[in-house]
Enzyme design. Structure first.
Site, PDB file in Angstrom:
ATOM      1  N   ASP A 198     -12.756  -8.652   3.914  1.00  0.00           N
ATOM      2  CA  ASP A 198     -14.000  -8.738   3.134  1.00  0.00           C
ATOM      3  C   ASP A 198     -14.584 -10.144   3.277  1.00  0.00           C
ATOM      4  O   ASP A 198     -15.804 -10.313   3.391  1.00  0.00           O
ATOM      5  CB  ASP A 198     -13.746  -8.421   1.647  1.00  0.00           C
TER       6      ASP A 198
ATOM      7  N   ASP B 173      -6.665  -6.440   3.924  1.00  0.00           N
ATOM      8  CA  ASP B 173      -7.763  -5.906   3.116  1.00  0.00           C
ATOM      9  C   ASP B 173      -8.614  -7.060   2.585  1.00  0.00           C
ATOM     10  O   ASP B 173      -9.833  -7.058   2.696  1.00  0.00           O
ATOM     11  CB  ASP B 173      -7.181  -5.081   1.961  1.00  0.00           C
TER      12      ASP B 173
ATOM     13  N   LYS C  77       2.503 -14.590   3.658  1.00  0.00           N
ATOM     14  CA  LYS C  77       2.799 -15.457   2.514  1.00  0.00           C
ATOM     15  C   LYS C  77       4.316 -15.552   2.432  1.00  0.00           C
ATOM     16  O   LYS C  77       4.931 -15.252   1.397  1.00  0.00           O
ATOM     17  CB  LYS C  77       2.164 -14.842   1.246  1.00  0.00           C
TER      18      LYS C  77
ATOM     19  N   ASP D 150      -3.509 -17.869   1.823  1.00  0.00           N
ATOM     20  CA  ASP D 150      -4.404 -18.703   1.008  1.00  0.00           C
ATOM     21  C   ASP D 150      -5.112 -19.735   1.883  1.00  0.00           C
ATOM     22  O   ASP D 150      -6.312 -19.971   1.754  1.00  0.00           O
ATOM     23  CB  ASP D 150      -3.641 -19.355  -0.159  1.00  0.00           C
TER      24      ASP D 150
ATOM     25  N   TYR E 188       0.805  -1.224   0.000  1.00  0.00           N
ATOM     26  CA  TYR E 188       0.000   0.000   0.000  1.00  0.00           C
ATOM     27  C   TYR E 188       0.840   1.278   0.000  1.00  0.00           C
ATOM     28  O   TYR E 188       0.282   2.366  -0.036  1.00  0.00           O
ATOM     29  CB  TYR E 188      -0.942   0.012   1.211  1.00  0.00           C
TER      30      TYR E 188
HETATM   31  C1  IPM Z   1     -10.784  -0.882   2.674  1.00  0.00           C
HETATM   32  C2  IPM Z   1     -10.847  -0.443   1.245  1.00  0.00           C
HETATM   33  C3  IPM Z   1      -9.646   0.431   0.929  1.00  0.00           C
HETATM   34  C4  IPM Z   1      -8.408  -0.406   1.168  1.00  0.00           C
HETATM   35  C5  IPM Z   1      -9.635   1.049  -0.464  1.00  0.00           C
HETATM   36  C6  IPM Z   1     -10.898   1.820  -0.741  1.00  0.00           C
HETATM   37  C7  IPM Z   1      -8.423   1.908  -0.694  1.00  0.00           C
HETATM   38  O1  IPM Z   1     -10.927  -1.540   0.405  1.00  0.00           O
HETATM   39  O2  IPM Z   1     -10.820  -0.012   3.567  1.00  0.00           O
HETATM   40  O3  IPM Z   1     -10.712  -2.087   2.932  1.00  0.00           O
HETATM   41  O4  IPM Z   1      -7.956  -1.119   0.256  1.00  0.00           O
HETATM   42  O5  IPM Z   1      -7.890  -0.354   2.261  1.00  0.00           O
HETATM   43 MN    MN Z   2     -11.186  -3.439   1.449  1.00  0.00          MN
END
Ligand code: IPM
Ligand code: MN
Length: 376
Positions: free
Chosen positions: A271, A267, A210, A243, A137
């Protein structure tokens, strides 16, 4: 106590969910005598950018640095090239304020539909501590064809690193991106994870990386993890590859207690984490600098297709507000906000579409406010 909270409603559904969050926070403040919240709104986002060409101003950063915390809705707009608002505002703030922790609780609340078979709230209840300022990042890289030179730089308060590259590509075009992991940056994230485990009564910390392939960056990460772990002998530790973890989160979420991971994997796996806790509509996060200004937001994006329709689930934002209260030291009232959310979910009468309901955004906010008033 009086706190000054910067509010950045942002884009898409951001303003709708943030106003429900503020409603709940106001109710919480009213319920606790002596607690005062002053909200100061900042216009950053697509609209402001398109009108003025400005992402975040120097003056804005100065004003933000005087706040006790930042409450953010969402960023991203189809009218603006992808990445501009995300990097120019969201990542800018994370880096500028050195919010080196991205804390993401993965918690399945009662009566929330979980896509995993035979798993309930007792199985999904852990924290992901995502390092939030480094790794892939840092944003440096480029493209090259033939011979070229490049100077790249990462400027942080804990270090400044410059790369001078002498590139010679014999054919075709290449692109490259450099990930940076520092000893100090890693240590502070990992230490935070262990401290969190102690504070929350968790017994195991899992490092996710990883290191079998990205040997340079993640062997440093592992070395630091092992060093820090020695200071916490009562806590069990393990390494897992990213993974494999995507598989185990699905198969055995109950195994996880505190997971600590570099930025990019954090990140991705959060999700996934959001899905096993009932969806993005329920997943909050805190960008934390324990010594500075922290920023709380739902982890979902701006969902442009739902914008302005009053249908988005505001619970992730409300829970981000709850994390903000806890961070400010208002644990008692933060607990009550969480209980109010749980009660609304348990009753199941007021829910947005993503949870199988028909209620709109503001009805969910109102229901949580009513519960906060009842509990507090
Ligand atoms: C998150 C989002 C951000 C990230 C993006 C929007 C830059 O996906 O907060 O998880 O990758 O951190
Ligand atoms: Mn994200």
């Amino acid at each position: 106590m009086k706190y000054k909270i910067a509010v950045i409603p942002g884009d898409g559904i951001g303003p709708e969910v943030i106003s429900e969050g503020m409603k709940v926070l106001n109710a919480a403040a009213e319920a606790k005598s002596g607690l005062k919240l002053e909200f100061v709104e900042f216009p950053y986002g697509a609209e402001h950018y398109l009108k003025t060409g400005e992402l975040v101003s120097e003056d804005g950063l100065k004003k933000l640095s005087k706040m006790d915390a930042i409450y953010l809705g969402a960023l991203g707009d189809p009218r603006v090239q992808t990445g501009v608002l995300e990097q120019g505002i969201l990542l800018k703030l994370r880096f500028y304020f050195e919010q080196y922790i991205n804390l993401r609780p993965i918690k399945l609340y009662p009566s929330v539909p979980c896509p995993l078979k035979n798993k309930g709230p007792e199985h999904v209840n852990f924290y992901v501590v995502r390092e939030n300022t480094e790794d892939f990042y840092v944003g440096i890289g480029g493209r090259a064809k033939g011979k070229s030179r490049a100077k790249l730089e990462v400027l942080r308060s804990i270090y400044r690193v410059k790369f001078g590259l002498d590139i010679d590509v014999d054919r075709d075009e290449i692109a490259y991106q450099i990930g940076v992991v520092s000893r100090k940056g890693t240590e502070r994230a990992i230490r935070y994870a262990f401290e969190l485990a102690c504070k929350k009564g968790k017994k195991r910390v899992t490092s996710v990386d990883k290191a079998n392939v990205l040997t340079h960056v993640y062997s440093l990460w592992r070395e630091v993890f092992e060093q820090v772990a020695k200071e916490y002998s009562e806590i069990e530790t393990e390494f897992a590859f990213v993974d494999a973890v995507t598989m185990w989160f699905i198969k055995n979420p109950e195994w996880y207690q505190v997971v600590v991971t570099p930025n990019m994997f954090g990140d991705i796996i959060t999700d996934l984490g959001a899905m096993i806790q009932g969806g993005l509509g329920l997943a909050p996060g805190g960008n934390i600098n324990p010594e500075g200004v922290s920023m709380f937001e739902p982890i979902h994006g701006s969902a442009p297709k739902h914008a302005g329709k009053n249908v988005a689930n505001p619970l992730a934002t409300i829970l981000a507000g709850q994390m903000m209260l806890e961070h400010l030291g208002e644990e008692g009232i933060a607990d009550k906000v969480e209980r109010a959310v749980i009660d609304v979910l348990k009753e199941g009468k007021v829910r947005t579409y993503d949870l199988g309901g028909k209620s709109n955004t503001s009805e969910v906010g109102d229901a949580v406010v009513a519960k906060v008033k009842e509990i507090a």
